[in-house]
Write a protein that holds these residues in place. Structure first.
Motif, mmCIF file in Angstrom:
data_model
loop_
_atom_site.group_PDB
_atom_site.id
_atom_site.type_symbol
_atom_site.label_atom_id
_atom_site.label_comp_id
_atom_site.label_asym_id
_atom_site.label_seq_id
_atom_site.Cartn_x
_atom_site.Cartn_y
_atom_site.Cartn_z
ATOM 1 N N PHE A 214 0.849 -1.190 0.000
ATOM 2 C CA PHE A 214 0.000 0.000 0.000
ATOM 3 C C PHE A 214 0.881 1.235 0.000
ATOM 4 N N VAL A 215 0.628 2.126 -0.909
ATOM 5 C CA VAL A 215 1.354 3.393 -0.985
ATOM 6 C C VAL A 215 0.334 4.512 -0.751
ATOM 7 N N PRO A 216 0.451 5.215 0.387
ATOM 8 C CA PRO A 216 -0.535 6.260 0.686
ATOM 9 C C PRO A 216 -0.369 7.463 -0.231
ATOM 10 N N ASN A 217 -1.509 8.071 -0.540
ATOM 11 C CA ASN A 217 -1.440 9.303 -1.344
ATOM 12 C C ASN A 217 -1.243 10.503 -0.404
ATOM 13 N N ALA A 218 -1.160 11.683 -0.975
ATOM 14 C CA ALA A 218 -0.881 12.892 -0.182
ATOM 15 C C ALA A 218 -1.977 13.154 0.846
ATOM 16 N N ALA A 219 -3.228 12.948 0.475
ATOM 17 C CA ALA A 219 -4.332 13.201 1.415
ATOM 18 C C ALA A 219 -4.298 12.210 2.585
ATOM 19 N N GLN A 220 -3.928 10.974 2.307
ATOM 20 C CA GLN A 220 -3.837 9.971 3.383
ATOM 21 C C GLN A 220 -2.684 10.284 4.330
ATOM 22 N N ARG A 221 -1.565 10.755 3.780
ATOM 23 C CA ARG A 221 -0.447 11.159 4.646
ATOM 24 C C ARG A 221 -0.828 12.389 5.476
ATOM 25 N N ARG A 222 -1.593 13.290 4.875
ATOM 26 C CA ARG A 222 -2.061 14.478 5.596
ATOM 27 C C ARG A 222 -2.978 14.057 6.755
ATOM 28 N N LEU A 223 -3.824 13.080 6.513
ATOM 29 C CA LEU A 223 -4.712 12.572 7.560
ATOM 30 C C LEU A 223 -3.887 12.038 8.735
ATOM 31 N N LEU A 224 -2.839 11.284 8.439
ATOM 32 C CA LEU A 224 -1.971 10.770 9.497
ATOM 33 C C LEU A 224 -1.323 11.909 10.266
ATOM 34 N N ASP A 225 -0.890 12.939 9.556
ATOM 35 C CA ASP A 225 -0.288 14.097 10.229
ATOM 36 C C ASP A 225 -1.281 14.774 11.169
ATOM 37 N N ILE A 226 -2.529 14.890 10.733
ATOM 38 C CA ILE A 226 -3.570 15.508 11.576
ATOM 39 C C ILE A 226 -3.790 14.659 12.820
ATOM 40 N N ILE A 227 -3.883 13.350 12.644
ATOM 41 C CA ILE A 227 -4.080 12.459 13.800
ATOM 42 C C ILE A 227 -2.932 12.632 14.785
ATOM 43 N N HIS A 228 -1.724 12.743 14.247
ATOM 44 C CA HIS A 228 -0.545 12.841 15.110
ATOM 45 C C HIS A 228 -0.421 14.211 15.778
ATOM 46 N N CYS A 229 -0.646 15.263 15.019
ATOM 47 C CA CYS A 229 -0.424 16.619 15.534
ATOM 48 C C CYS A 229 -1.578 17.152 16.371
ATOM 49 N N ARG A 230 -2.758 16.622 16.149
ATOM 50 C CA ARG A 230 -3.934 17.121 16.879
ATOM 51 C C ARG A 230 -4.630 15.973 17.596
ATOM 52 N N PRO A 231 -4.061 15.467 18.668
ATOM 53 C CA PRO A 231 -4.697 14.345 19.371
ATOM 54 C C PRO A 231 -6.025 14.712 20.017
#
Length: 98
Positions: free
Chosen positions: A32-49
């Motif tokens: 599985f290779v995440p696209n930019a929006a999926q990586r952004r989602l992970l960043d949001i989960i991480h940065c905004r708990p």
């Protein structure tokens, strides 16, 4: 003296030999290779708990909820998200220890 009696032989059927049947292994999920929006989602989960709902998470990431739920139908995405998120949490923990 008693005449000796012939020894009784018990008739026990021989044990069947186990049949070696290859156990099918589940196929490895495709890479599985995440696209930019999926990586952004992970960043949001991480940065905004503090984001506590899927709706808020999707608004913050700029994606429709339907898109998020569509991604969640993909086992590769679910595995990637869980693994990547866990790895980030572990990295944060190791940074706190050092």
């Amino acid at each position: 003296m008693r005449p000796s009696q012939p020894a009784r032989k018990s008739i026990v059927p021989p044990r069947p030999r186990p049949i070696s049947v290859p156990i099918p292994r589940p196929a490895a999920p495709p890479l599985f290779v995440p696209n930019a929006a999926q990586r952004r989602l992970l960043d949001i989960i991480h940065c905004r708990p503090s984001v506590i709902s899927i709706c808020d998470l999707c608004i913050s990431a700029g994606i429709p909820r339907r898109t998020y739920y569509s991604w969640c139908q993909n086992p590769g995405f679910r595995l990637w998200l869980a693994t990547a998120w866990s790895a980030r949490l572990l990295m944060d923990g190791s940074a706190l220890l050092n």
